[in-house]
Design an enzyme around this catalytic site. Structure first.
Site, PDB file in Angstrom:
ATOM      1  N   HIS A  37       0.834  -1.206   0.000  1.00  0.00           N
ATOM      2  CA  HIS A  37       0.000   0.000   0.000  1.00  0.00           C
ATOM      3  C   HIS A  37       0.871   1.258   0.000  1.00  0.00           C
ATOM      4  O   HIS A  37       0.584   2.232  -0.700  1.00  0.00           O
ATOM      5  CB  HIS A  37      -0.878   0.048   1.250  1.00  0.00           C
ATOM      6  CG  HIS A  37      -1.845  -1.082   1.415  1.00  0.00           C
ATOM      7  ND1 HIS A  37      -1.687  -2.057   2.376  1.00  0.00           N
ATOM      8  CD2 HIS A  37      -2.990  -1.389   0.762  1.00  0.00           C
ATOM      9  CE1 HIS A  37      -2.707  -2.897   2.325  1.00  0.00           C
ATOM     10  NE2 HIS A  37      -3.508  -2.529   1.348  1.00  0.00           N
ATOM     11  N   GLU A 148      -0.896  -4.208  -9.009  1.00  0.00           N
ATOM     12  CA  GLU A 148      -0.971  -5.362  -9.921  1.00  0.00           C
ATOM     13  C   GLU A 148      -1.158  -6.656  -9.142  1.00  0.00           C
ATOM     14  O   GLU A 148      -1.541  -7.667  -9.714  1.00  0.00           O
ATOM     15  CB  GLU A 148       0.322  -5.458 -10.748  1.00  0.00           C
ATOM     16  CG  GLU A 148       0.427  -4.399 -11.812  1.00  0.00           C
ATOM     17  CD  GLU A 148       1.648  -4.591 -12.679  1.00  0.00           C
ATOM     18  OE1 GLU A 148       2.508  -5.435 -12.338  1.00  0.00           O
ATOM     19  OE2 GLU A 148       1.757  -3.875 -13.690  1.00  0.00           O
ATOM     20  N   LYS A 149      -0.876  -6.618  -7.860  1.00  0.00           N
ATOM     21  CA  LYS A 149      -1.057  -7.801  -7.009  1.00  0.00           C
ATOM     22  C   LYS A 149      -2.463  -8.384  -7.196  1.00  0.00           C
ATOM     23  O   LYS A 149      -2.644  -9.594  -7.223  1.00  0.00           O
ATOM     24  CB  LYS A 149      -0.773  -7.384  -5.572  1.00  0.00           C
ATOM     25  CG  LYS A 149      -1.530  -8.032  -4.493  1.00  0.00           C
ATOM     26  CD  LYS A 149      -0.980  -9.378  -4.126  1.00  0.00           C
ATOM     27  CE  LYS A 149      -1.609  -9.879  -2.849  1.00  0.00           C
ATOM     28  NZ  LYS A 149      -3.040  -9.672  -2.770  1.00  0.00           N
ATOM     29  N   VAL A 176       4.630  -5.471  -4.504  1.00  0.00           N
ATOM     30  CA  VAL A 176       5.724  -5.412  -3.527  1.00  0.00           C
ATOM     31  C   VAL A 176       5.751  -6.742  -2.770  1.00  0.00           C
ATOM     32  O   VAL A 176       4.703  -7.247  -2.360  1.00  0.00           O
ATOM     33  CB  VAL A 176       5.530  -4.229  -2.555  1.00  0.00           C
ATOM     34  CG1 VAL A 176       6.619  -4.215  -1.498  1.00  0.00           C
ATOM     35  CG2 VAL A 176       5.517  -2.917  -3.332  1.00  0.00           C
TER      36      VAL A 176
HETATM   37  P1  AMP Z   1      -6.499  -3.855  -0.222  1.00  0.00           P
HETATM   38  O1  AMP Z   1      -6.331  -3.012   1.004  1.00  0.00           O
HETATM   39  O2  AMP Z   1      -6.040  -5.269  -0.055  1.00  0.00           O
HETATM   40  O3  AMP Z   1      -7.875  -3.717  -0.822  1.00  0.00           O
HETATM   41  O4  AMP Z   1      -5.501  -3.255  -1.305  1.00  0.00           O
HETATM   42  C1  AMP Z   1      -5.545  -1.892  -1.655  1.00  0.00           C
HETATM   43  C2  AMP Z   1      -4.678  -1.670  -2.861  1.00  0.00           C
HETATM   44  O5  AMP Z   1      -3.331  -2.028  -2.566  1.00  0.00           O
HETATM   45  C3  AMP Z   1      -5.104  -2.513  -4.066  1.00  0.00           C
HETATM   46  O6  AMP Z   1      -4.980  -1.730  -5.236  1.00  0.00           O
HETATM   47  C4  AMP Z   1      -4.112  -3.639  -4.039  1.00  0.00           C
HETATM   48  O7  AMP Z   1      -3.888  -4.221  -5.304  1.00  0.00           O
HETATM   49  C5  AMP Z   1      -2.874  -2.924  -3.557  1.00  0.00           C
HETATM   50  N1  AMP Z   1      -1.924  -3.875  -3.005  1.00  0.00           N
HETATM   51  C6  AMP Z   1      -2.177  -4.843  -2.080  1.00  0.00           C
HETATM   52  N2  AMP Z   1      -1.056  -5.581  -1.864  1.00  0.00           N
HETATM   53  C7  AMP Z   1      -0.083  -5.071  -2.671  1.00  0.00           C
HETATM   54  C8  AMP Z   1       1.292  -5.410  -2.920  1.00  0.00           C
HETATM   55  N3  AMP Z   1       1.890  -6.415  -2.293  1.00  0.00           N
HETATM   56  N4  AMP Z   1       1.972  -4.666  -3.812  1.00  0.00           N
HETATM   57  C9  AMP Z   1       1.362  -3.643  -4.478  1.00  0.00           C
HETATM   58  N5  AMP Z   1       0.084  -3.283  -4.287  1.00  0.00           N
HETATM   59  C10 AMP Z   1      -0.636  -3.984  -3.405  1.00  0.00           C
END
Ligand code: AMP
Length: 282
Positions: A37, A148-149, A176
């Site tokens: 994030h 992109e995860k 990441v």
């Molecule tokens: P979430 O809080 O899981 O809904 O994720 C919020 C945003 O962070 C989304 O766009 C996810 O794709 C991104 N995100 C989650 N994990 C990663 C990661 N390891 N690397 C890059 N972006 C991430």
């Protein structure tokens, strides 16, 4: 750092910034922030005059049997990490603030939502597309940063914003990872020590299958089998899917050609983990 509990105050702050000529970058999240994030937030802060983020565990995207109640939360820590990453406005609304009435309007994206995550979680992407459309409406013109995860989610959000002509430029950012290759995820906290040790098999499987493509393999069955095999061989993993598809349409290709995406999902105990990587077959 300003923390906004209401839609009206967050919207007013961003409107004021834009009136003063600032560009706005936005990072929607469900909180329990990690360095994945933070990388999106740093990118939003680097590309724009003002960086904003939302922290909202969206009930619409969880099915009844999923982990909505137990989803990890820590707003104070999140605000600290967002501040360090260059964010100056956080929207942290209650469920009642976001959904004061039962939601009658649902944004549904066809085709690209049908496979993979959509097949396993049939109501998930409508919940995602609805909350992201709402956040884009709240936020106004901006760049919005997604990882992109969650590759299929990124494709769905891009298509939704384009189909609805929303004034938002969707920016995809690289995954990441931990040092051993495991993609960072808020849900990694669900892993036991043994499951955590086993989980990098996803990244190893993706790397091995991508190397096959780079070495010239063009048969999707061979690549898909090579992607699935190490995960099937891991006793703590239950494979949900392993696929190789066109990077834009997420459709099957035979033979493999152009920009590809390898996609995997597997369950380790309480944690469902997703991962993916790109590879070019030229
Ligand atoms: P979430 O809080 O899981 O809904 O994720 C919020 C945003 O962070 C989304 O766009 C996810 O794709 C991104 N995100 C989650 N994990 C990663 C990661 N390891 N690397 C890059 N972006 C991430």
């Amino acid at each position: 750092m300003q923390i906004h509990e209401t839609i009206a105050s967050f919207r007013a702050a961003l409107d004021e910034a834009r009136r003063a000529g600032a560009t706005v970058g936005m990072v929607p999240t469900m909180g329990y922030l990690h360095d994945g994030h933070a990388s999106l937030m740093r990118q939003a802060a680097a590309d724009n005059d003002v960086a904003a983020a939302s922290i909202f565990v969206n009930p619409l995207q969880f099915a009844a049997n999923e982990d909505l109640a137990s989803y990890p939360r820590d707003l104070d820590r999140d605000v600290g990490l967002a501040t360090e990453s260059g964010v100056t406005h956080v929207l942290a609304p209650s469920v009642v603030e976001m959904y004061p009435e039962p939601v009658l309007t649902v944004v549904s994206v066809a085709e690209i939502t049908q496979r993979f995550e959509g097949a396993i979680r049939p109501t998930h992407f409508a919940g995602v597309a609805t909350v992201v459309a709402k956040l884009f409406g709240i936020n106004g013109p901006c760049r919005a940063y997604f990882g992109e995860k969650d590759y299929q989610q990124l494709a769905v959000v891009r298509r939704m914003a384009s189909d609805l002509s929303l004034p938002v430029e969707v920016v995809g950012c690289p995954t990441v990872r931990e040092d051993d290759g495991l993609a960072m995820s808020s849900r990694n906290v669900y892993l036991t020590a043994e499951e955590r040790a086993a989980a990098p098999v996803l990244h190893r499987a993706l790397t091995g299958a991508a190397e096959l493509v780079t070495a010239g393999e063009r048969d999707p069955r061979v690549v898909q089998a090579a992607l699935a095999a190490p995960i099937r061989a891991e006793p703590l993993a239950r494979l949900d899917y392993a696929a190789v598809v066109d990077a834009r349409s997420l459709a099957d290709l035979d033979p493999l050609v152009g920009e590809l995406r390898l996609l995997v999902a597997a369950t380790f105990g309480r944690a469902r983990l997703l991962d993916n990587r790109g590879v070019v077959a030229d």
